[in-house]
Write an enzyme that holds these catalytic residues in place. Structure first.
Site, PDB file in Angstrom:
ATOM      1  CB  SER A  35      -1.038   0.020   1.170  1.00  0.00           C
ATOM      2  OG  SER A  35      -0.163   0.082   2.337  1.00  0.00           O
ATOM      3  CD  GLU A  36       4.894   2.020   4.087  1.00  0.00           C
ATOM      4  OE1 GLU A  36       5.464   2.723   4.833  1.00  0.00           O
ATOM      5  OE2 GLU A  36       5.292   0.693   3.767  1.00  0.00           O
ATOM      6  CE1 TYR A  37       6.853   0.021  -6.245  1.00  0.00           C
ATOM      7  CE2 TYR A  37       4.475  -0.314  -6.942  1.00  0.00           C
ATOM      8  CZ  TYR A  37       6.024  -0.245  -7.383  1.00  0.00           C
ATOM      9  OH  TYR A  37       6.510  -0.154  -8.579  1.00  0.00           O
ATOM     10  CG  ASP A  38      -0.476  -0.028  -4.591  1.00  0.00           C
ATOM     11  OD1 ASP A  38       0.468  -0.171  -5.518  1.00  0.00           O
ATOM     12  OD2 ASP A  38      -1.374  -0.917  -4.119  1.00  0.00           O
ATOM     13  CB  SER A  83      31.103 -14.879 -29.281  1.00  0.00           C
ATOM     14  OG  SER A  83      31.867 -15.254 -30.153  1.00  0.00           O
ATOM     15  CE  LYS A 116      30.309 -16.339 -21.382  1.00  0.00           C
ATOM     16  NZ  LYS A 116      28.964 -16.502 -21.534  1.00  0.00           N
ATOM     17  CG  ASP A 118      23.295 -18.828 -18.283  1.00  0.00           C
ATOM     18  OD1 ASP A 118      23.402 -18.480 -19.597  1.00  0.00           O
ATOM     19  OD2 ASP A 118      22.951 -19.945 -17.701  1.00  0.00           O
ATOM     20  NE  ARG A 137      26.817 -12.147 -29.461  1.00  0.00           N
ATOM     21  CZ  ARG A 137      27.106 -13.152 -30.148  1.00  0.00           C
ATOM     22  NH1 ARG A 137      26.118 -14.155 -30.668  1.00  0.00           N
ATOM     23  NH2 ARG A 137      28.439 -13.405 -30.542  1.00  0.00           N
ATOM     24  CD  GLU A 176      24.058 -11.811 -20.801  1.00  0.00           C
ATOM     25  OE1 GLU A 176      24.954 -11.084 -21.583  1.00  0.00           O
ATOM     26  OE2 GLU A 176      24.063 -12.980 -20.949  1.00  0.00           O
ATOM     27  CE1 TYR A 226      22.690  -6.138 -11.751  1.00  0.00           C
ATOM     28  CE2 TYR A 226      21.592  -7.968 -12.743  1.00  0.00           C
ATOM     29  CZ  TYR A 226      21.514  -7.050 -11.392  1.00  0.00           C
ATOM     30  OH  TYR A 226      20.608  -7.357 -10.605  1.00  0.00           O
ATOM     31  CB  CYS A 412       5.239 -53.423 -21.336  1.00  0.00           C
ATOM     32  SG  CYS A 412       5.175 -51.771 -21.895  1.00  0.00           S
ATOM     33  CB  CYS A 430       7.733 -53.465 -24.275  1.00  0.00           C
ATOM     34  SG  CYS A 430       6.327 -53.751 -24.836  1.00  0.00           S
TER      35      CYS A 430
HETATM   36  S1  IVH Z   1      32.022  -8.999 -22.586  1.00  0.00           S
HETATM   37  C1  IVH Z   1      33.613  -8.598 -27.031  1.00  0.00           C
HETATM   38  N1  IVH Z   1      31.237  -9.604 -20.382  1.00  0.00           N
HETATM   39  O1  IVH Z   1      28.978 -13.804 -23.130  1.00  0.00           O
HETATM   40  C2  IVH Z   1      33.061  -9.365 -26.084  1.00  0.00           C
HETATM   41  N2  IVH Z   1      30.036 -10.620 -22.042  1.00  0.00           N
HETATM   42  O2  IVH Z   1      30.379 -15.193 -25.526  1.00  0.00           O
HETATM   43  C3  IVH Z   1      31.885  -8.968 -25.192  1.00  0.00           C
HETATM   44  N3  IVH Z   1      28.441 -12.070 -21.077  1.00  0.00           N
HETATM   45  O3  IVH Z   1      27.076 -12.913 -25.751  1.00  0.00           O
HETATM   46  C4  IVH Z   1      31.322  -9.561 -24.293  1.00  0.00           C
HETATM   47  N4  IVH Z   1      28.586 -11.719 -18.981  1.00  0.00           N
HETATM   48  O4  IVH Z   1      26.032 -12.399 -23.492  1.00  0.00           O
HETATM   49  C5  IVH Z   1      31.199  -9.903 -21.507  1.00  0.00           C
HETATM   50  N5  IVH Z   1      30.729  -9.937 -17.919  1.00  0.00           N
HETATM   51  C6  IVH Z   1      30.316 -10.090 -19.468  1.00  0.00           C
HETATM   52  C7  IVH Z   1      29.604 -11.126 -19.912  1.00  0.00           C
HETATM   53  C8  IVH Z   1      29.521 -11.563 -21.113  1.00  0.00           C
HETATM   54  C9  IVH Z   1      27.938 -12.592 -19.836  1.00  0.00           C
HETATM   55  C10 IVH Z   1      27.892 -12.959 -22.377  1.00  0.00           C
HETATM   56  C11 IVH Z   1      27.511 -12.048 -23.582  1.00  0.00           C
HETATM   57  C12 IVH Z   1      27.963 -12.416 -24.852  1.00  0.00           C
HETATM   58  C13 IVH Z   1      28.767 -13.688 -24.489  1.00  0.00           C
HETATM   59  C14 IVH Z   1      29.908 -13.826 -25.187  1.00  0.00           C
END
Ligand code: IVH
Length: 676
Positions: A35-38, A83, A116, A118, A137, A176, A226, A412, A430
């Site tokens: 409710s505070e948020y609202d 990549s 890294k 996901d 991407r 990401e 992030y 089976c 079977c």
């Molecule tokens: S740097 C030129 N930093 O990894 C490279 N990538 O295989 C630029 N990913 O498609 C990527 N965390 O989605 C970078 N801290 C991070 C990351 C990150 C996840 C993923 C990103 C990219 C894949 C690269």
């Protein structure tokens, strides 16, 4: 009220709401009551109604999107999204660092160590501080324009503001999008309650949410962004390192997770070992670490090789494994009747997904692991594959608890037919054949396939629809479909014409050959060649049905085991019943003419390399017509190898085993002597 103070108030409310959103959606730790948020939300809305000219572009009250899109537009990345190369072991990490050091002799090298994530990589484009575009991407060169969806992500600034930094004219941020673990669990609970399909893991949930054509749906999903890099900044922000760039981004409201600047690759390794331990406590799913040369100048010197930078590497985590308990074992019957034991587990979150089943492959694996019901086991998964059981935790067996041994069922679980597992074989099956529902669909597909009864138009999709409508239980039912015209017409996209075509095709298939018919029955071990041999040898279906194992074994191409399988098939009463119904429906074939001269009867031949005068298929058929069995591999039993151009290992093996080899001309001469 003065406009300036209205804007000031609005900005305060927006920031407060954003802070509470983060606590609620990302951390799963609400910092105020609903409710505070609202109340905050309504305060902001009221101000906006009164002073529409002051509405801030990043207001959370703004319904972004509106109309659902029909598809996403393609956008070419000005700076390609490349990549990263992966490493999995310390040695490989050290080799990466060596390569870097070799290219930067006598230079001090620092590394920026990041998580890294996901999730999904995206690119955000800000012009004069306003978010104008968000792009996936894609293939790295071209992505999809998901601006409307991106604008619904709560922790991502839609307008850049900073107390002490000038706003760049152009800023392209890379990072990401992911769904924090807490938000993921909440979303799945919600979907489950509404009877909707849950997401398998946070990554899928993030991808599914981000690629919604209706941004109103994306907005309800707890996504977070992030940042991990700056692709372009005009004018230059004069920052020298990636680590400082991440800090610089924070001034404008971008979140980035912890990252660490280290002085040596050994320190990066230490961080990796620490992260493996801490991983499960993080609010977000990660699948490794990214290690980047910190200096942007050094990055420039190192450059790229093919699609990945020389200055960074992804250090992936080993497959995560966790301990859980086996509740029971179910036996699944595969399409060919093979029984696979599936362990039902106390659900556990591992490797980014909740696992509640794991395969045990076969009874041999159960014995090897000595696994029992009630055992604590270590489970793991890699990539998208089916979860596996690594080991049994014998030390966790309780002295007073009963651990039930796992037995192969005698019957089976689907059709109650006896289970067979010939001596020396690893797989249990079977014996239900065409009678077993689990095997039925595959059996029907096989029966109608081109090399069998060849019923054009009865494709996979029809077979499934017909099974659902209960019009097909076994292959004999195919020949009664014409009595269900009305029901056939209820199948989607099944008009009068297609129903008639199907019925005509079924009618036409009734005239076939004994060899096709035998092949179509899908008897284990009986492929096209064996079916032809059986037809030639026994001449009639009745003779084949009556043949005992000894007689079957005498057929060229039929070994001891296949002979057993054939006999088993014709002994099962339900198979006989299906055969009788097929014959009663009018399946027929011309009585085979007196067996053609088959001088190569019982011989095994191999055709390899390229023949100029005919394809390998034709060569195979001509040999088969003379009674030969044409095999793919050379063994001591091979009678002769026909070797065309560029014959490779098979020819070598034949020479080693001193088996007769014919070149193309010799083969043609050989065939010529049999032509009438
Ligand atoms: S740097 C030129 N930093 O990894 C490279 N990538 O295989 C630029 N990913 O498609 C990527 N965390 O989605 C970078 N801290 C991070 C990351 C990150 C996840 C993923 C990103 C990219 C894949 C690269």
């Amino acid at each position: 009220m003065e406009h300036n103070s209205v804007i000031e108030q609005m900005r305060q409310l927006i920031q407060l709401i954003a802070k509470h959103n983060h606590a609620y959606y990302v951390m799963d730790q609400p910092s105020i009551s609903d409710s505070e948020y609202d109340h905050l939300f309504h305060q902001l809305k009221a101000l906006e109604q009164q002073y529409p000219e002051c509405i801030q572009a990043d207001t959370p009250t703004n319904k972004v999107g509106g109309q659902a899109l029909s598809k996403f537009e393609s956008v070419t990345h000005v700076v390609p999204m490349l990549s990263l190369n992966n490493v999995f072991e310390e040695d490989e990490l050290l080799a990466f660092a060596n390569r870097v050091e070799e290219r930067l002799p006598n230079q001090k090298i620092q590394y920026d160590v990041e998580l890294k994530f996901d999730g999904l990589a995206i690119s955000l484009w800000y012009e004069n501080g306003v978010l104008v575009r968000g792009v996936t991407r894609g293939d790295g060169e071209t992505g999809e324009d998901i601006t409307q969806n991106v604008k619904t992500i709560r922790n991502l600034p839609k307008i850049l503001s900073s107390r002490d930094q000038p706003i760049p004219q152009l800023l392209e941020v890379r990072g990401e999008v992911l769904m924090p673990k807490a938000g993921f669990k909440k979303l799945n609970r919600h979907l489950k309650k509404r009877g909707e399909k849950e997401f398998a893991n946070p990554r899928n949930a993030a991808a599914g949410s981000l690629r919604q054509l209706d941004s109103q749906i994306t907005k309800t999903r707890p996504l977070a962004f992030y940042a991990y890099g700056v692709a372009q900044c005009i004018p230059d922000n004069n920052v020298d390192t990636i680590g400082d760039n991440l800090e610089w981004l924070k001034h404008f409201g971008f979140e980035n997770y912890d990252h660490w600047v280290v002085d040596s690759i050994q320190d990066a390794q230490k961080k990796y070992e620490q992260l493996i331990v801490e991983r499960s406590n993080l609010a977000v799913e990660i699948d490794g670490m990214v290690i980047k040369v910190n200096s942007l100048e050094q990055q420039k010197q190192l450059g790229f090789i093919s699609r990945a930078p020389r200055w960074a590497v992804a250090y992936k985590f080993p497959a995560e494994s966790k301990t859980t308990e086996i509740r029971q074992i179910d036996w699944q019957v595969g399409r060919t009747g093979i029984l696979t034991p599936v362990a039902r587990l106390v659900p556990i979150f591992v490797g980014g997904t909740t696992i509640s089943n794991a395969t045990l492959h076969n009874i041999g694996e159960i014995h090897r692991l000595d696994v029992r019901i009630g055992d604590k086991v270590e489970v793991y998964r890699t990539g998208d594959v089916i979860p596996k059981i690594k080991s049994v935790k014998f030390d966790l067996r309780l002295p007073n608890k009963e651990y039930e041994l796992i037995q192969l069922p005698s019957y089976c679980p689907v059709c109650n037919s006896p289970i067979i597992m010939p001596e020396g074989e690893a797989l249990a099956r079977c014996s239900g054949g065409l009678y077993c529902a689990a095997q039925r669909i595959e059996a029907i597909r096989h029966f109608v396939s081109r090399k069998a009864l060849d019923i054009e138009g009865l494709g996979d999709r029809w077979v499934e629809s017909l099974l659902h409508l209960d019009l097909l239980k076994d292959v004999a039912d195919i020949y009664h479909l014409h009595t269900h015209r009305e029901k056939l017409l209820t199948i989607e996209k099944m008009g009068e014409k297609s129903v008639q075509n199907l019925i005509d095709a079924i009618e036409a298939s009734k005239k076939t050959t004994l060899a096709r018919f035998i092949y179509g029955l899908g008897i284990r071990g009986v492929g096209e060649t064996t079916a032809r041999m059986l037809a030639n040898t026994f001449q009639t279906l009745d003779a084949l049905k009556a043949a005992d194992v000894e007689a079957l074994k005498k057929t060229p191409d039929v070994g001891d085991i296949t002979a057993e399988w054939i006999a088993d098939f014709f002994q099962a009463p339900h198979n006989i019943e299906v055969l009788d119904r097929l014959m009663a429906a009018g399946i027929h074939w011309d009585a085979p003419t007196a067996p053609t001269r088959q001088p190569l009867n019982g011989e095994s031949w191999v055709v390899t390399g390229t023949l100029e005068s005919m394809g390998r298929d034709e060569a195979t058929q001509r040999l088969q017509a003379l009674g030969a069995r044409v095999s793919n591999s050379v063994s001591s039993k091979t009678k002769c190898v026909v070797a065309g151009e560029k014959a490779g290992s098979k020819l070598e093996k034949a020479q080693k085993l001193e088996i007769r080899v014919m070149n193309e001309q010799e083969f043609l001469d050989f065939l010529a002597q049999y032509q009438a």
